[in-house]
Design an enzyme around this catalytic site. Sequence first.
Site: not given
Length: 348
Positions: A18, A102, A106, A147, A149, A158
């Site tokens: 990255t 990228k 994220n 994702f 939760y 990251c």
Amino acid sequence: YEIIRYIPDYRIIVIKSTVPIGTNSRLSNELARLTEIPFDLVSNPEFLKEGCAIEDFFRPDRIIIGTTSPNAAAVLQELYDPFVRNGKPIIVMDPTSAEMTKYAANAMLGTKISFINEIANLCDLLGADINNVRRGICSDIRIGYHFLYPGLGFGGSCFPKDVQALIRIGETHGYPGWLLRAVKQVNDHQKFTLQRKIISLFGEDLTGLHFALWGAAFKPGTDDIRESPAIGLISDILSRSGHLHVHDPQALENLKKIFGNQIQYYQEMYQMLENVDALCILTEWAVYRNPDIEKMLQLMRRPIIFDGRNLYECAKMTGKGFTYFGIGRGHPIASLPQILDEELIVEP
């Protein structure tokens, strides 16, 4: 720079890391001044999760190839074809877009985590249960379950870094990045959720109180404690003169590098519960999901659990005799009657 000095003829140079957006363009220009030998510089970001890197490599969701060279694109497509026989896409785009992909991926995952935590905090205030709300919204195929939760926010090497990087990139170009700032603010706030619950229940002074922590890594499957909520919780309890017993299947050695002998470390998850005033759950390791409840009740001085990962059902735990606080389970401590026994004075 060293590679370019030694290539004998045309080569493809691939950047997997990255890197700041625009790195490919800048490096291509700088390397071209160092050699007359032709080359192509390709941005090929990796999407490997800590603890699952090998599996993710062999079974990728997608492959991103950032290049304007048809030859470089063809070579990398041939290289990756054996890994996408399940139909996952190989996507070719320009290098700048590949670099942005990228960061954006994220940041998007971090956004989903901050969103569900924001809703969970509202559930605590309003008496709703985030587990029910989550099922209700995630069954919508436009939203999905991944994702979403509730917990103590995202950590690791990251997500926090990439969200902050996009904010700074925006600032550099005169764009404030309102949403990304909110994602970061919610996450920073969420990491201190258990501290707020503990202080609301026990008060500001934790002198003489003993707390057990299950989990220190920022997520299961790794020993990484970077940006882990455990760091802040341990520091805060120590600053308030509390005592700490910590268990984690992998991360204890890294934790010792920070806290040394200020806390007690345990290789066994039950021994540490003896005479503690509360258990805090910070990492959703599988070993914590189905504990021996009767053994826990026998060992703990006060059967109080602060569950930062919502591992258990409220009704089950309260039915067994625990005072149980999860994330977004509709039980704000400030609205509860005093649950501590009358003998509030504890021995140091």
